[in-house]
Design an enzyme around this catalytic site. Structure first.
Site, PDB file in Angstrom:
ATOM      1  CD  GLU A 139      35.028  47.075  41.390  1.00  0.00           C
ATOM      2  OE1 GLU A 139      34.770  45.982  41.900  1.00  0.00           O
ATOM      3  OE2 GLU A 139      36.022  47.760  41.720  1.00  0.00           O
TER       4      GLU A 139
HETATM    5  C1  HEC Z   1      35.305  46.360  36.990  1.00  0.00           C
HETATM    6  C2  HEC Z   1      36.511  45.785  37.500  1.00  0.00           C
HETATM    7  C3  HEC Z   1      36.428  44.814  38.681  1.00  0.00           C
HETATM    8  C4  HEC Z   1      35.584  43.725  38.835  1.00  0.00           C
HETATM    9  C5  HEC Z   1      34.483  43.238  37.898  1.00  0.00           C
HETATM   10  C6  HEC Z   1      35.987  43.098  40.077  1.00  0.00           C
HETATM   11  N1  HEC Z   1      37.038  43.783  40.644  1.00  0.00           N
HETATM   12 FE1  HEC Z   1      38.041  43.283  42.306  1.00  0.00          FE
HETATM   13  N2  HEC Z   1      39.001  45.049  42.301  1.00  0.00           N
HETATM   14  C7  HEC Z   1      38.912  45.998  41.292  1.00  0.00           C
HETATM   15  C8  HEC Z   1      39.584  47.222  41.724  1.00  0.00           C
HETATM   16  C9  HEC Z   1      39.709  48.504  40.914  1.00  0.00           C
HETATM   17  C10 HEC Z   1      40.074  46.971  43.037  1.00  0.00           C
HETATM   18  C11 HEC Z   1      40.801  47.955  43.972  1.00  0.00           C
HETATM   19  C12 HEC Z   1      39.683  48.711  44.667  1.00  0.00           C
HETATM   20  C13 HEC Z   1      40.071  49.441  45.920  1.00  0.00           C
HETATM   21  O1  HEC Z   1      41.146  49.250  46.481  1.00  0.00           O
HETATM   22  O2  HEC Z   1      39.199  50.229  46.377  1.00  0.00           O
HETATM   23  C14 HEC Z   1      39.693  45.587  43.353  1.00  0.00           C
HETATM   24  C15 HEC Z   1      40.036  44.936  44.534  1.00  0.00           C
HETATM   25  C16 HEC Z   1      39.809  43.601  44.756  1.00  0.00           C
HETATM   26  C17 HEC Z   1      40.388  42.838  45.844  1.00  0.00           C
HETATM   27  C18 HEC Z   1      41.325  43.378  46.921  1.00  0.00           C
HETATM   28  C19 HEC Z   1      42.744  43.012  46.558  1.00  0.00           C
HETATM   29  C20 HEC Z   1      43.794  43.714  47.400  1.00  0.00           C
HETATM   30  O3  HEC Z   1      44.988  43.359  47.260  1.00  0.00           O
HETATM   31  O4  HEC Z   1      43.467  44.623  48.183  1.00  0.00           O
HETATM   32  C21 HEC Z   1      39.917  41.554  45.727  1.00  0.00           C
HETATM   33  C22 HEC Z   1      40.205  40.374  46.641  1.00  0.00           C
HETATM   34  C23 HEC Z   1      39.022  41.536  44.583  1.00  0.00           C
HETATM   35  N3  HEC Z   1      38.994  42.791  44.006  1.00  0.00           N
HETATM   36  C24 HEC Z   1      38.272  40.426  44.184  1.00  0.00           C
HETATM   37  C25 HEC Z   1      37.218  40.516  43.262  1.00  0.00           C
HETATM   38  C26 HEC Z   1      36.165  39.510  43.121  1.00  0.00           C
HETATM   39  C27 HEC Z   1      36.066  38.224  43.924  1.00  0.00           C
HETATM   40  C28 HEC Z   1      35.349  39.944  42.113  1.00  0.00           C
HETATM   41  C29 HEC Z   1      34.075  39.299  41.589  1.00  0.00           C
HETATM   42  C30 HEC Z   1      33.021  39.041  42.573  1.00  0.00           C
HETATM   43  C31 HEC Z   1      35.896  41.229  41.656  1.00  0.00           C
HETATM   44  N4  HEC Z   1      37.006  41.541  42.384  1.00  0.00           N
HETATM   45  C32 HEC Z   1      35.376  41.966  40.604  1.00  0.00           C
HETATM   46  C33 HEC Z   1      38.291  45.812  40.077  1.00  0.00           C
HETATM   47  C34 HEC Z   1      37.317  44.850  39.835  1.00  0.00           C
END
Ligand code: HEC
Ligand code: HEC
Length: 240
Positions: A139
């Site tokens: 990420e």
């Molecule tokens: C490169 C893509 C990417 C970036 C950049 C990213 N995310 Fe995500 N995010 C994901 C993915 C893929 C998942 C699911 C991962 C898992 O379940 O293991 C996720 C899961 C989440 C969830 C959980 C949601 C749920 O319903 O379970 C949250 C909240 C979240 N991200 C917030 C953020 C925040 C705040 C940032 C910045 C600090 C961020 N993400 C940056 C791809 C990204």
């Protein structure tokens, strides 16, 4: 999973067409109220993190800022795009070094109401969650020390952290970064006509939508898609 979902969606459409003439059950709202809960129209509170306008403003700036990633390219909004439903509309997300991750990015709308975060529930709340993506290799591939150093090098952020955490001598910390993002995410709540219907407004849904709601409950979709978020109530660690 997507193919399965599309075939589920198609059968629902066919079934809906077939029952289009069915009358709406008189107790539709009462039945729905037992299964779903309306989204609030005010910002919900979160545990151990008082939500203030200053914290929300800081969290919003951080959410959109690619400088918290190692490459300076990815912000939270890259994969959780608030303009496209709070996710990236890709099967699995693309992150640091244009690598493809293994999982689909969930929407950030209304996620403050989920029982836990991530598909397998490994983060217990949004504070814990926000620390994950910054450090994940696929990420943002950064370290907490680098994030804090980058933020401290920008005078505006130092000012905004002081405003958001006025009682702290050294407010620019990784913990506070996560708290501010959590405060911003708590504002991402989207009450819809369905919520107005649950709250008693009969005119909020068309007859067709009411028939669809009856069918959704009747066919067992609501056994998994229930509660305030019509889902998000359980863990799905299978196969992802
Ligand atoms: C490169 C893509 C990417 C970036 C950049 C990213 N995310 Fe995500 N995010 C994901 C993915 C893929 C998942 C699911 C991962 C898992 O379940 O293991 C996720 C899961 C989440 C969830 C959980 C949601 C749920 O319903 O379970 C949250 C909240 C979240 N991200 C917030 C953020 C925040 C705040 C940032 C910045 C600090 C961020 N993400 C940056 C791809 C990204
Ligand atoms: C056994 C539990 C279960 C049942 C029953 C179920 N679903 Fe799902 N549904 C899920 C899970 C888990 C996901 C998320 C998986 C994914 O996106 O790959 C999902 C995702 C969805 C999505 C996509 C949501 C999004 O944000 O992308 C839709 C739409 C959906 N389901 C509709 C239905 C309908 C309509 C029914 C009834 C005909 C139904 N589901 C029955 C578990 C279930």
């Amino acid at each position: 999973m997507r193919n399965l979902l599309s075939s589920v969606a198609v059968s629902v459409l066919l079934a809906t067409a077939a029952i289009a003439a069915e009358p709406v059950p008189a107790d539709l709202r009462e039945t729905a109220q037992e299964i779903f809960k309306p989204l609030p129209s005010t910002i919900p509170s979160v545990r151990d993190n008082k939500i203030t306008p200053e914290k929300i403003a800081l969290g919003k700036a951080l959410f959109f800022d690619p400088r918290v990633s190692a490459s300076g390219v990815f912000s939270c909004n890259s994969c959780h795009n608030l303009g496209t439903g709070g996710d990236d509309n890709l099967e699995t997300s693309i992150g640091h070094g244009w690598q493809k991750g293994r999982r689909n990015s969930p929407t950030v709308f209304n996620l403050v109401f989920n029982v836990a975060q991530f598909w397998d529930g490994r983060a217990e709340d949004l504070k814990a969650q926000a620390k994950g993506p910054v450090q994940a290799g696929v990420e943002m591939a950064n370290t907490p020390d680098n994030v804090v150093a980058a933020l401290k090098s920008m005078p505006d952020y130092v000012t905004w952290f002081k405003a958001a955490f006025p009682d702290e001598a050294d407010p620019v910390t990784f913990d506070n970064f996560a708290k501010a993002i959590e405060a911003f995410e708590a504002t991402l709540v989207t009450p819809a006509p369905f919520d107005a219907f649950l709250n008693g407004d009969d005119g909020a849904l068309t007859t067709e939508a009411k028939q669809g709601l009856a069918l959704f409950m009747d066919k067992g979709c609501a056994s998994c898609h229930a509660g305030i978020n019509v889902g998000g109530e359980g863990y799905y660690p299978f196969g992802f």
